[in-house]
Enzyme design. Sequence first.
Site, short mmCIF file in Angstrom:
data_model
loop_
_atom_site.label_atom_id
_atom_site.label_comp_id
_atom_site.label_asym_id
_atom_site.label_seq_id
_atom_site.Cartn_x
_atom_site.Cartn_y
_atom_site.Cartn_z
N HIS A 60 4.66 0.18 0.00
CA HIS A 60 5.42 -0.59 0.99
C HIS A 60 4.59 -1.71 1.58
CE1 HIS A 60 3.46 2.56 3.37
NE2 HIS A 60 3.55 1.75 4.41
N ASP B 19 0.58 4.97 1.98
CA ASP B 19 -0.19 5.37 3.14
C ASP B 19 -1.34 6.32 2.82
OD1 ASP B 19 0.96 3.76 5.08
OD2 ASP B 19 2.68 5.11 5.27
N ARG C 44 5.34 6.21 14.47
CA ARG C 44 5.10 6.67 13.10
C ARG C 44 4.41 8.03 13.07
NH1 ARG C 44 1.41 3.91 8.28
NH2 ARG C 44 0.03 5.65 8.59
N HIS D 64 0.84 -1.21 0.00
CA HIS D 64 0.00 0.00 0.00
C HIS D 64 0.87 1.25 0.00
CE1 HIS D 64 1.08 -0.60 4.20
NE2 HIS D 64 0.77 0.67 4.43
C1 SIN Z 1 3.26 0.80 7.88
O1 SIN Z 1 2.70 0.37 6.89
O2 SIN Z 1 3.17 1.96 8.23
C2 SIN Z 1 4.09 -0.12 8.76
C3 SIN Z 1 5.37 -0.50 8.14
C4 SIN Z 1 6.18 -1.38 9.05
O3 SIN Z 1 5.82 -1.57 10.20
O4 SIN Z 1 7.19 -1.91 8.59
#
Ligand code: SIN
Length: 287
Positions: A263, A108, A278, A106
Amino acid sequence: MSLADVDQTLHIAPNPGGFGAELTGLDLSRPLPPETLARVKAAFLAHGVLWFPDQPLTHDQLEAFTLQLGPFGWDPYVAPLADRPHILEVRRDPGETAAPFGGGWHSDWSFQETPPSATILHAKVVPPTGGDTLYGDAVAAYEALSPAFREMIAPLKVVHSAARPYGPQGSFAREEATRSMKILSSPEAEKRFTHPLVRTLLDGRKALFCNPVYTLAVEGFAPDESAALLSFLFKHMTDERFVYRHRWSEGMLTMWDNRRAIHHATGGYDGHLRVMHRTTVAGDRPV
Ligand code: SIN
């Protein structure tokens, strides 16, 4: 060490191929001087994923670093840390059996009208094995398409929504395994936004802007036509030629450009704790 000295020590080591780069020689706990910040921003645009090893940051410092890149993004559907509305804790406890958060390809919050330009993830606890994050380069994937295919997809728009993961019938709402993160499923997640399938970055390069978690359909296509095109694109974008596997270490700060990179959080660390903090940086409407 003065700030000027810090700037002189900035070293940028790109991955072979240029997607992703390690930046060393900076102390992110302090404000970056304007020239250094400009170099970091230029590296971000050039490489799409940047990581800074060994940056032990407090919550205040993480927020202050984020704000040097732009205002905070809007982070719905996940409860933030108490008293820190802009910091999400991406956490998986040792006994947890739920799938890792972010465990599907995805970009974000691509379902938002103005999806975040950047996501910043700061590693607090890294498992001894597994827990890597995969990044896919949607510019390289776009550029690898034939000119005729690129011309065909140029005018297309795609529909994004948060419904699959975060809607009342979404995967989180139906989940039976306990999860340490508090997910806030909501009817709001059923909202849809249409974005161009191909977006143009600040440097004029073009990137595919679609992903299997949030992109539902190609506007104006029949369902089977839409499914066929999206399935081809998702397979193409996640081909190993375009993917960089990122290994974390404690204290590492990694930021990625949601306009260019998709990612995927991998698992492989059952029995171990993984904790990341995050933040997101607000972005513009994709064009
Ligand atoms: C995310 O998609 O924000 C998480 C990525 C991760 O935990 O590696």
